[in-house]
Enzyme design. Structure first.
Site, PDB file in Angstrom:
ATOM      1  N   ASP A 186     -11.173   3.008   4.088  1.00 54.73           N
ATOM      2  CA  ASP A 186     -11.655   1.591   3.963  1.00 54.73           C
ATOM      3  C   ASP A 186     -12.978   1.553   3.919  1.00 54.73           C
ATOM      4  O   ASP A 186     -13.447   0.252   3.675  1.00 54.73           O
ATOM      5  CB  ASP A 186     -11.141   1.070   5.386  1.00 54.73           C
ATOM      6  CG  ASP A 186      -9.818   0.232   5.350  1.00 54.73           C
ATOM      7  OD1 ASP A 186      -9.759  -0.328   4.317  1.00 54.73           O
ATOM      8  OD2 ASP A 186      -9.254  -0.048   6.403  1.00 54.73           O
ATOM      9  N   GLN A 189      -4.489  -1.303   9.865  1.00 57.50           N
ATOM     10  CA  GLN A 189      -4.571  -2.661   9.038  1.00 57.50           C
ATOM     11  C   GLN A 189      -5.145  -3.740   9.991  1.00 57.50           C
ATOM     12  O   GLN A 189      -4.812  -3.921  11.386  1.00 57.50           O
ATOM     13  CB  GLN A 189      -3.085  -3.136   8.862  1.00 57.50           C
ATOM     14  CG  GLN A 189      -2.983  -4.301   7.898  1.00 57.50           C
ATOM     15  CD  GLN A 189      -3.505  -4.467   6.507  1.00 57.50           C
ATOM     16  OE1 GLN A 189      -3.650  -3.431   5.678  1.00 57.50           O
ATOM     17  NE2 GLN A 189      -3.956  -5.488   6.098  1.00 57.50           N
ATOM     18  N   LYS A 234       0.842  -1.056   0.026  1.00 59.69           N
ATOM     19  CA  LYS A 234       0.055  -0.027   0.105  1.00 59.69           C
ATOM     20  C   LYS A 234       0.873   1.161   0.009  1.00 59.69           C
ATOM     21  O   LYS A 234       0.660   2.310  -0.557  1.00 59.69           O
ATOM     22  CB  LYS A 234      -1.155  -0.105   1.260  1.00 59.69           C
ATOM     23  CG  LYS A 234      -1.809  -0.919   1.173  1.00 59.69           C
ATOM     24  CD  LYS A 234      -2.814  -1.058   2.402  1.00 59.69           C
ATOM     25  CE  LYS A 234      -3.784  -2.252   2.044  1.00 59.69           C
ATOM     26  NZ  LYS A 234      -4.514  -2.747   3.308  1.00 59.69           N
TER      27      LYS A 234
HETATM   28  N1  GUN Z   1      -7.108  -6.617   6.370  1.00 58.93           N
HETATM   29  C1  GUN Z   1      -7.412  -7.547   5.191  1.00 58.93           C
HETATM   30  N2  GUN Z   1      -8.232  -6.612   4.202  1.00 58.93           N
HETATM   31  C2  GUN Z   1      -8.372  -5.277   4.905  1.00 58.93           C
HETATM   32  C3  GUN Z   1      -8.691  -4.315   4.557  1.00 58.93           C
HETATM   33  O1  GUN Z   1      -9.310  -4.045   3.152  1.00 58.93           O
HETATM   34  N3  GUN Z   1      -8.410  -3.134   5.042  1.00 58.93           N
HETATM   35  C4  GUN Z   1      -7.960  -3.296   6.323  1.00 58.93           C
HETATM   36  N4  GUN Z   1      -7.641  -1.957   6.948  1.00 58.93           N
HETATM   37  N5  GUN Z   1      -7.463  -4.379   6.748  1.00 58.93           N
HETATM   38  C5  GUN Z   1      -7.487  -5.312   6.000  1.00 58.93           C
END
Ligand code: GUN
Length: 297
Positions: A121, A98, A54
């Site tokens: 998100d 995350q 990311k």
């Molecule tokens: N962990 C797995 N997928 C995601 C996501 O789309 N966002 C976040 N914040 N954590 C994740």
């Protein structure tokens, strides 16, 4: 039939190029650089890889990108304190914590402490409510389902009238928002889960299958209606021993080679949904930066 391989990686690259170009225009015309803050807590190896990807993608798009790495044992108060700082930082337009979190932290309290206007998100109840009500103009849509929809639209066009969609898995991150997005495009939706009886026969009705359960290679060719579009959200790490050597590899929830014999198009793992998810995060962050300046999203 041999299905088309849906190249999520190539599509994500293309979209990222467009985001990069729009980011340059936003900076030149309005002096705004989209800012993304990613918070990672603990040492989960998969989360570390996702967060690194990311950050790289944000930098490649020309964003201001910051990462906060917190100790596994950080207190909830400290996490909430950091989010409060980021909520009040004008250089940050998107905040992502995350998941999964260590057990002692309360996921709901933490995700709901992010300002809805910075919740790239799409996990805040305000954004979930807007999505469910079909108010997507000023809502942030969760990145994985948003990316899946773009790939399905490439196969079927923008309107899914008359199509049956079956979602395997009812998570808040994928299954539930996916149902809202598919319904907005006029598909008829079935959301299945661990208590569904005779799952294969339910999936056999589907023109669109979205698998998001975390069970390696679960979906087989004899579950699939000929010509269906199959989207594999699963990312499972499995060990395989070949000639006495054990190797770890990634696999989805769909038995790709088997299902390709029946479906019209299938996303591979890796190289399908994953890269699109990251690019949709960039898209949401750019949108947040534009909205913060009173520009159309
Ligand atoms: N962990 C797995 N997928 C995601 C996501 O789309 N966002 C976040 N914040 N954590 C994740």
């Amino acid at each position: 039939m041999t299905a088309k391989r849906i190249d999520g990686k190539a599509k994500a690259e293309q979209l990222a190029e467009a985001i990069k170009a729009q980011t340059a225009v936003l900076l030149k015309d309005h002096g705004i650089r989209p800012g993304l803050a990613v918070v990672i807590i603990g040492e989960d190896p998969a989360s570390q890889i996702y967060v690194r990807n990311k950050k790289r993608r944000a930098e490649a798009c020309g964003f201001h990108s910051v990462q906060h790495t917190l100790d596994e044992n950080v207190s909830q108060a400290d996490v909430l304190g950091l989010i409060d700082e980021l909520n009040n930082d004008d250089a940050i337009h998107g905040i992502l914590v995350q998941l999964p979190l260590p057990d002692h932290l309360d996921e709901q309290t933490i995700t709901q402490s992010i300002l809805p206007s910075k919740d790239v998100d799409g996990f805040h109840f305000v954004n979930i409510g807007k999505l469910t009500a079909g108010h997507t103009q000023d809502a942030f849509v969760p990145c994985t389902p948003a990316g899946c929809i773009l790939m399905i639209e490439d196969e079927l066009g923008p309107d899914f009238s008359g199509k049956n969609a079956v979602i395997i898995g009812r998570s808040n991150i994928v299954g539930k928002p996916m149902a809202s997005l598919l319904m907005q495009r006029n598909a008829t939706i079935t959301v299945t889960h661990s208590r569904t009886s005779d799952l294969p026969s339910v999936v056999r009705n589907a023109d669109i299958v979205v698998a998001a359960v975390g069970r390696p290679d679960m979906v087989k060719a004899d579950w699939i209606k000929p010509g269906a579009v199959v989207i594999d959200v699963g990312i499972n790490r499995v060990e395989k021993t070949i000639d006495g050597e054990t190797k770890s590899r990634l696999t989805g929830d769909v038995d790709y080679d088997d299902v390709c014999r029946v479906a019209s198009a299938v996303t591979p793992v890796p190289g399908g949904v994953g890269p699109m998810t990251i690019t949709m995060l960039m898209s949401n962050t750019l949108r947040s930066a534009r909205l913060s300046a009173g520009l159309p999203g």
